[in-house]
Write an enzyme that holds these catalytic residues in place. Structure first.
Site, PDB file in Angstrom:
ATOM      1  N   VAL A   1       0.873  -1.178   0.000  1.00 34.64           N
ATOM      2  CA  VAL A   1       0.000   0.000   0.000  1.00 34.64           C
ATOM      3  C   VAL A   1       0.909   1.226   0.000  1.00 34.64           C
ATOM      4  O   VAL A   1       1.879   1.279   0.774  1.00 34.64           O
ATOM      5  CB  VAL A   1      -0.934   0.023   1.236  1.00 34.64           C
ATOM      6  CG1 VAL A   1      -1.727   1.327   1.301  1.00 34.64           C
ATOM      7  CG2 VAL A   1      -1.872  -1.170   1.219  1.00 34.64           C
TER       8      VAL A   1
ATOM      9  N   GLY B   1      -6.800   2.115   6.980  1.00 34.25           N
ATOM     10  CA  GLY B   1      -7.619   0.905   6.845  1.00 34.25           C
ATOM     11  C   GLY B   1      -7.620   0.330   5.436  1.00 34.25           C
ATOM     12  O   GLY B   1      -8.333  -0.628   5.143  1.00 34.25           O
ATOM     13  N   LEU B   2      -6.829   0.923   4.543  1.00 35.41           N
ATOM     14  CA  LEU B   2      -6.876   0.476   3.150  1.00 35.41           C
ATOM     15  C   LEU B   2      -6.124  -0.840   2.921  1.00 35.41           C
ATOM     16  O   LEU B   2      -6.510  -1.630   2.059  1.00 35.41           O
ATOM     17  CB  LEU B   2      -6.329   1.574   2.227  1.00 35.41           C
ATOM     18  CG  LEU B   2      -7.257   2.786   2.104  1.00 35.41           C
ATOM     19  CD1 LEU B   2      -6.573   3.916   1.345  1.00 35.41           C
ATOM     20  CD2 LEU B   2      -8.557   2.403   1.413  1.00 35.41           C
ATOM     21  N   GLY B   3      -5.074  -1.073   3.685  1.00 37.31           N
ATOM     22  CA  GLY B   3      -4.372  -2.357   3.584  1.00 37.31           C
ATOM     23  C   GLY B   3      -5.305  -3.483   3.982  1.00 37.31           C
ATOM     24  O   GLY B   3      -5.357  -4.540   3.340  1.00 37.31           O
ATOM     25  N   LYS B   4      -6.055  -3.234   5.033  1.00 35.97           N
ATOM     26  CA  LYS B   4      -7.039  -4.209   5.499  1.00 35.97           C
ATOM     27  C   LYS B   4      -8.114  -4.433   4.428  1.00 35.97           C
ATOM     28  O   LYS B   4      -8.517  -5.564   4.164  1.00 35.97           O
ATOM     29  CB  LYS B   4      -7.680  -3.683   6.787  1.00 35.97           C
ATOM     30  CG  LYS B   4      -8.067  -4.749   7.758  1.00 35.97           C
ATOM     31  CD  LYS B   4      -8.193  -4.167   9.165  1.00 35.97           C
ATOM     32  CE  LYS B   4      -8.263  -5.277  10.179  1.00 35.97           C
ATOM     33  NZ  LYS B   4      -7.986  -4.830  11.550  1.00 35.97           N
TER      34      LYS B   4
ATOM     35  N   ASP C   1       6.569 -10.565   6.978  1.00 33.84           N
ATOM     36  CA  ASP C   1       7.717  -9.961   7.657  1.00 33.84           C
ATOM     37  C   ASP C   1       7.323  -9.656   9.103  1.00 33.84           C
ATOM     38  O   ASP C   1       6.145  -9.411   9.388  1.00 33.84           O
ATOM     39  CB  ASP C   1       8.130  -8.675   6.927  1.00 33.84           C
ATOM     40  CG  ASP C   1       8.883  -8.968   5.635  1.00 33.84           C
ATOM     41  OD1 ASP C   1       9.646  -9.947   5.597  1.00 33.84           O
ATOM     42  OD2 ASP C   1       8.698  -8.219   4.659  1.00 33.84           O
TER      43      ASP C   1
ATOM     44  N   TYR D   1      -1.464  -8.902   9.981  1.00 31.96           N
ATOM     45  CA  TYR D   1      -2.134 -10.064   9.402  1.00 31.96           C
ATOM     46  C   TYR D   1      -2.908 -10.849  10.461  1.00 31.96           C
ATOM     47  O   TYR D   1      -3.947 -11.433  10.177  1.00 31.96           O
ATOM     48  CB  TYR D   1      -1.119 -10.959   8.671  1.00 31.96           C
ATOM     49  CG  TYR D   1      -0.626 -10.336   7.387  1.00 31.96           C
ATOM     50  CD1 TYR D   1      -1.510 -10.077   6.344  1.00 31.96           C
ATOM     51  CD2 TYR D   1       0.707  -9.989   7.210  1.00 31.96           C
ATOM     52  CE1 TYR D   1      -1.085  -9.496   5.157  1.00 31.96           C
ATOM     53  CE2 TYR D   1       1.142  -9.400   6.027  1.00 31.96           C
ATOM     54  CZ  TYR D   1       0.241  -9.161   5.003  1.00 31.96           C
ATOM     55  OH  TYR D   1       0.668  -8.574   3.844  1.00 31.96           O
TER      56      TYR D   1
END
Lengths: 174, 174
Positions: B113, B121-124, B147, B154
């Site tokens: 991202v 919250g965009l990665g989610k 990582d 995650y």
């Protein structure tokens, strides 16, 4: 990739020290005759699904729908199998497959060796053959997810758990 | 898969609480007009490799040959991208892809991202979209290698490290 040449310089037999003659030929006929059994490897995907199921049964894996197993084999990047040949009869005694993006990463799944053939270095030979094939396709990152009881086996093959703290993770629905 | 419906019942926007309107439509035009930016997701593989490289540069990843990146995208099972659209202009702000055997397993790679869009919250949302797509293809085992600094991210998405002692392992040449 000079290191690779030395690792697999002549035949997989030397590396694996199995109890039977061993080569990495695909459907090779070898130069032996008679009924002396020999072990060979193949990347041919034309595997009898029932024979594969029998092999997986022998190590106690949960059964999976053959339709899905067929699809998974078709869409794996690499499928390796290990066979015992006696005369004209061959028997499936090992299997592994890998998914991949064909460029950077491969992940090895479903590594299995028939219990009668375990403890003879054949699992190691199967893995070496699989790794060699992946490396020959220019895959640099070879990964797998190892059950606790086989972590040391894979470690002895050059696999490292959690390198630099990288964690293997599995998604579970809430 | 009732649980899934409830997880993605209306739109990904609700789940992700991003700062901008968000939907999961593929090349959707939405019902908004004017220049108000919006975020959308796509599984279209027609991604400008230079734009993707720019995105990966922005998070400090080592550059990779575009020829290999192209091949990896072609041979990934799923490619998801996240875009910001302003009027007729769209900008690539997120990316993820997954390898798979099309039957049982998928492994997610290259989740990124853009730093300007992190912490919203965009990665989610990108991961939820990716998981939703994999589940819709009947993939039951979704895995990744995280990582250390993103293990908790995650985990919050439902990924479990080393479940039942299963270890992620990487092969290193001797």
């Amino acid at each position: 990739m000079g290191f690779w040449k030395s690792l697999f310089s002549s035949s997989d037999a030397a590396a694996a020290s199995p109890v039977t003659p061993l080569d990495g030929s695909v459907n090779g006929t070898g130069d032996r005759s008679g009924n002396e059994p020999r072990i060979f490897f193949s990347t041919d995907r034309d595997i009898d699904l029932y024979e594969l199921e029998e092999l997986c049964d022998a190590v106690g894996w949960a059964r999976r729908p053959l339709r899905k197993v067929k699809k998974a084999i078709e869409h794996s990047f690499l499928v390796t199998s290990m066979w015992q040949q006696r005369g004209n009869t061959k028997r499936l005694i090992g299997f592994a497959r890998a998914t991949s993006d064909h460029a950077f990463n491969a992940t090895i799944w479903d590594v299995v060796v028939h219990p009668e053939f375990q403890g003879k270095g054949l699992g190691k030979a199967l893995m070496k053959y699989t790794i060699k094939k992946l490396r020959s396709e220019d895959i640099s990152n070879i990964t797998l997810f190892a059950d606790p009881q086989v972590v040391n086996f894979y470690r002895s093959m050059g696999f490292m758990p959690d390198p630099e703290g990288i964690k293997g993770m599995f998604w579970y629905p809430d």
